[in-house]
Design an enzyme around this catalytic site. Structure first.
Site, PDB file in Angstrom:
ATOM      1  N   LYS A  59      20.943  -8.629  10.788  1.00 54.96           N
ATOM      2  CA  LYS A  59      21.793  -9.003   9.800  1.00 54.96           C
ATOM      3  C   LYS A  59      21.971  -7.715   8.839  1.00 54.96           C
ATOM      4  O   LYS A  59      21.276  -6.871   8.748  1.00 54.96           O
ATOM      5  CB  LYS A  59      21.501  -9.981   8.833  1.00 54.96           C
ATOM      6  CG  LYS A  59      22.487 -10.295   7.785  1.00 54.96           C
ATOM      7  CD  LYS A  59      22.010 -11.455   6.783  1.00 54.96           C
ATOM      8  CE  LYS A  59      21.976 -12.608   7.143  1.00 54.96           C
ATOM      9  NZ  LYS A  59      21.747 -13.763   6.234  1.00 54.96           N
ATOM     10  N   THR A  86       0.711  -1.130  -0.112  1.00 55.17           N
ATOM     11  CA  THR A  86      -0.123   0.029  -0.067  1.00 55.17           C
ATOM     12  C   THR A  86       0.848   1.220  -0.013  1.00 55.17           C
ATOM     13  O   THR A  86       0.571   2.125  -0.771  1.00 55.17           O
ATOM     14  CB  THR A  86      -0.897  -0.093   1.308  1.00 55.17           C
ATOM     15  OG1 THR A  86      -1.914  -1.170   1.116  1.00 55.17           O
ATOM     16  CG2 THR A  86      -1.775   1.137   1.100  1.00 55.17           C
ATOM     17  N   HIS A  95      20.202   3.453  24.584  1.00 52.88           N
ATOM     18  CA  HIS A  95      20.236   2.263  25.355  1.00 52.88           C
ATOM     19  C   HIS A  95      19.010   2.320  26.708  1.00 52.88           C
ATOM     20  O   HIS A  95      18.890   3.696  26.764  1.00 52.88           O
ATOM     21  CB  HIS A  95      21.617   2.061  25.907  1.00 52.88           C
ATOM     22  CG  HIS A  95      21.578   0.770  27.053  1.00 52.88           C
ATOM     23  ND1 HIS A  95      21.887  -0.216  26.421  1.00 52.88           N
ATOM     24  CD2 HIS A  95      21.500   0.874  28.473  1.00 52.88           C
ATOM     25  CE1 HIS A  95      21.707  -1.148  27.397  1.00 52.88           C
ATOM     26  NE2 HIS A  95      21.656  -0.579  28.428  1.00 52.88           N
TER      27      HIS A  95
END
Length: 395
Positions: A300, A213, A347
């Site tokens: 990855k 979309t 963090h």
């Protein structure tokens, strides 16, 4: 049907479904856009049309089925299987081949397969599809698969094997709009979304390019800019490369750029460096469970060339859907591994792993940015000051 008048306006004749030509309505416009989208596809097998629903029918269910079967290997199939299983339905996923999301990076499809099974979904793989479906007097269905396996006592079977472009009722052959590669499915367009018939444009699911979309919305915006936005938008067009996408599976998936296999085919394995990470999301830190039992996040980065430009980024795990958009901007701009390493981590988040991924800071110190962010450089500044060329109106 369509034709053009003396002023160059295209006339479109719309006939009702009953074929009554006397009730036909004629419209005319300088530009005509075909954006009719797609519809769910069903396999040609006995009992499928009578005893299955599509993803559209899923939203019409009045109650949670006790036992559900989802057939398909794409976005919709894995998303609905995850929803049904999470709600408490005994859910099975039927795959024609080995795994779901086969066109995605191998890490993603393998991790999803592992997580679906861990969550209790019964995955039927290498079935070669559905052979037939029958139902008893109580409405319970029996699904016979082409590999000989049988699934019985099914309340709902959702067919989610894919979608096909909704173009057949348009009679496009009458006006010279050609299909891609000689097929009768997808419409052939150029890089500016124009079909073989001048003044007729097409975008979205009917052209078969990244059927999402947001992609169709982006293509429509670029087309509107080019047609009506003035000279500065004369070359406006969409790029179908590096399109980010999210699968709302359980857990969610985020991906942008090339898969590892695609990168090998394009650049050669010797020209790639692949970074990987797998960890338990900190969100599960307080769970009273062994680390190996906690849901995992897998990431990855695929980098190409001596400068280690990031050409693929893939993640599966909690929060993947929300972290992807910003990284997609960076990859669209040609970010390198060094560019990611130069960014301070947030963090505690899962996304910080992409900017601290091991080995950190050891790659070539090369940036793709107009103003390098490496080695503590000053932030980028506007090249010229003054009011924007296009005034911002009150909204």
């Amino acid at each position: 049907d369509a034709d053009a008048d003396a002023d160059g306006f295209i006339k479109v004749l719309v006939t009702p479904d009953d074929g009554d030509s006397d009730s036909a309505v004629e419209y005319s416009a300088k530009h005509v856009l075909i954006a009719t989208g797609g519809r769910p596809a069903f396999p040609d097998a006995p009992g499928v049309m009578e005893h299955c629903i599509s993803s559209d029918g899923f939203f019409d269910l009045a109650e949670l089925p006790e036992k559900s079967v989802v057939v398909g290997a794409g976005y919709i199939a894995v998303e609905l299987a995850g929803v049904l299983q999470s709600l408490g339905s005994d859910t099975s996923l039927v795959l024609r081949k080995e795994r779901a999301l086969r066109e995605f990076d191998e890490m993603l499809s393998e991790c999803l397969d592992e997580e679906m099974k861990r969550n209790g979904i019964s995955v039927y793989c290498k079935t070669d599809g559905v052979a037939s479906i029958s139902a008893n007097d109580e409405g319970k269905k029996t699904i016979q698969l082409n590999n000989g396996e049988t699934i019985s006592d099914v309340d709902v079977c959702i067919m989610a094997i894919g979608r096909e472009p909704l173009v057949e009722p348009l009679n496009l052959e009458n006006v010279g709009v050609q299909n891609r590669d000689g097929t009768k499915k997808y419409i052939d367009v150029d890089e500016y979304s124009e079909t073989s018939r001048e003044g007729v444009f097409a975008l979205g699911d009917v052209i078969g390019e990244v059927e999402l979309t947001p992609t169709a919305i982006a293509a429509g915006r670029r087309l509107a800019d080019r047609l009506y936005g003035g000279p500065q938008f004369a070359q406006a067009k969409i790029s179908y490369e590096n399109v980010p996408t999210v699968v709302f599976s359980h857990p969610p998936i985020g991906t942008v750029g090339l898969t590892e296999q695609q990168a090998i085919e394009k650049f050669g394995e010797d020209n790639l460096k692949v970074y990987r990470s797998k960890f338990a999301n900190l969100e599960y830190g307080i769970w009273d469970a062994e680390p190996d039992d906690k849901p995992k996040t897998s990431m990855k980065l695929i980098c190409a060339g001596k400068e280690e430009q990031v050409v693929g980024l893939h993640v599966i795990g909690q929060g993947s859907d929300e972290m992807l958009q910003g990284f997609a901007v960076a990859i669209k701009m040609g970010a390198t591994k060094a560019d990611l390493d130069s960014c301070i981590a947030i963090h505690p988040t899962a996304s910080e792993e992409f900017v601290t991924m091991f080995p950190w800071g050891l790659g070539p110190q090369v940036s793709s940015a107009k103003v390098s962010p490496l080695n503590g450089a000053a932030p980028a500044e506007p090249r010229s000051l003054g009011p924007p060329e296009t005034p911002v109106k009150d909204l």
